[in-house]
Design an enzyme around this catalytic site. Structure first.
Site, PDB file in Angstrom:
ATOM      1  N   ARG A 225     -12.332 -16.553  22.351  1.00  0.00           N
ATOM      2  CA  ARG A 225     -11.806 -17.989  22.936  1.00  0.00           C
ATOM      3  C   ARG A 225     -12.758 -18.267  24.164  1.00  0.00           C
ATOM      4  NH1 ARG A 225      -9.814 -19.356  18.536  1.00  0.00           N
ATOM      5  NH2 ARG A 225      -7.637 -19.533  18.069  1.00  0.00           N
ATOM      6  N   HIS A 273     -17.356 -24.117  17.793  1.00  0.00           N
ATOM      7  CA  HIS A 273     -16.055 -23.368  17.357  1.00  0.00           C
ATOM      8  C   HIS A 273     -15.960 -23.655  15.676  1.00  0.00           C
ATOM      9  CE1 HIS A 273     -11.780 -22.268  18.519  1.00  0.00           C
ATOM     10  NE2 HIS A 273     -12.049 -21.960  17.260  1.00  0.00           N
TER      11      HIS A 273
END
Ligand code: NAP
Ligand code: GLV
Length: 310
Positions: A225, A273
């Site tokens: 993340r 992502h």
């Protein structure tokens, strides 16, 4: 009485879920957010981000599913204690992560960033080639995804090591555990991959202090993340040569602002992502299996431990 399953995430993949539910679980009333029907009939909810006022909105909710492997987007306190939250554990999410990390590690190992730069300059300069077996790759996090990645990289010949909170055992992978073994793990990680969940313990873990413990010139792949990384520390480590290159898939915030220095750094490759993506077929199978387990009072798969935060 009607029992509803609500899906609240990407609508395109949601329509695939809808088709699969119609085929495999016609007894469930599948609903695509925001068309939830009677809120009192909603027993199951799959989501990327939770709706506001979950408890009041769906008073009879029994199971909550994350569409993704990560659950840091949830306020775990906002989900009632009697409603288990499940992380996504399905084969497709692991396979696609294996593909992405193999691409990233091979690109770093075979100097792709240097050759892209050379091509732009019409330069012809061969760099020394080493076999994968001479390259030590370290994986932070040896769960569903970290272990699958270790498996794939080992098959490609890389010398893999991994780090987790509790001790894990995987054939052909040197396994390290806990903070006491982090320094030794990092000292042998020439390419470092972050596949940790984002928790209070792992936020900001990729910082100057960690980079200093890597071999000089190591490179980084962050597929965990964005907030795992202290971007300013990475930029400083790249500029000093302590870190030689980075492949980044996750950012804080997403997308990074247009003037963020990472966008234009010559030693950084960025993707939006997309390292891995939950695949509807495997996801529906996993979710329906957990619903069946719940109905039969059997153990659920992938339940988030609210104390650990993952
Ligand atoms: P997982 O199965 O829960 O595995 C997490 C691993 O991290 C476990 O090995 C765990 O140790 C370890 N860990 C957690 N906290 C730790 C700590 N404080 N110190 C050391 N190790 C720690 O999770 P997963 O399914 O593999 O997914 C991992 C993460 O990947 C997700 O949370 C998400 O952030 C990220 N992800 C990114 C993408 C993308 O597209 N970029 C896609 C999917 C997932 P134990 O084994 O001891 O529990
Ligand atoms: C994606 O980032 C996921 O957590 O599955």
């Amino acid at each position: 009485m009607t029992t509803s399953f609500v899906y609240k995430a990407d609508p395109e993949r949601g329509r695939e879920w809808q088709r699969l539910f119609a085929e495999k679980a016609p007894h469930l009333d599948f609903r695509l957010w925001p068309d939830v029907g009677d809120p009192g009939a909603v027993r199951y909810l799959a989501m990327w981000e939770p709706p506001d006022n979950l408890t009041e909105r769906f008073p009879n909710l029994e199971l909550a599913f994350s569409i993704g492997a990560g659950v840091d987007q949830f306020d775990l306190n906002a989900i009632p204690d009697h409603v288990p939250l499940m992380r996504m554990q399905e084969p497709g999410i692991a396979t696609t992560m294996q593909e992405y990390v193999a691409m990233a590690v091979l690109s770093l190992h075979r100097n792709l960033i240097d050759y892209i730069d050379q091509q732009r300059k019409a330069a012809w300069q061969a760099l020394r080639v080493r076999p994968a077996s001479q390259c030590r790759v370290g994986i932070l996090g040896l769960g569903q995804l970290g272990s699958a990645v270790a498996n794939r990289l080992t098959t490609l010949g890389f010398a893999c090591r991994g780090w987790s909170r509790t001790r894990r055992h995987f054939e052909g992978v040197a396994c390290f555990a806990g903070n006491d073994e982090l320094t030794e793990f990092l000292a042998g990680s020439e390419i470092l991959i972050c596949l940790l969940p984002l928790t209070d313990h792992t936020r900001g873990i990729l910082d100057a202090e960690l980079f200093a413990r890597l071999p000089r010139g190591a490179s980084l792949v962050n597929v965990g993340r964005g907030p795992h990384l202290v971007a300013a520390d990475l930029l400083a480590a790249l500029d000093s040569g302590q870190v030689s290159a980075a492949v980044l898939d996750v950012f804080d915030p997403e997308p990074p602002p247009a003037d963020h220095p990472l966008w234009h750094h010559p030693r950084v490759l960025m993707t939006p992502h997309v390292a891995s993506m939950t695949q509807p077929a495997g996801a529906v199978e996993t979710v329906l299996d957990n619903i069946a387990r719940h109905g039969e009072g059997r153990e659920l798969i992938g339940v988030v431990d609210r104390q650990r935060g993952y």
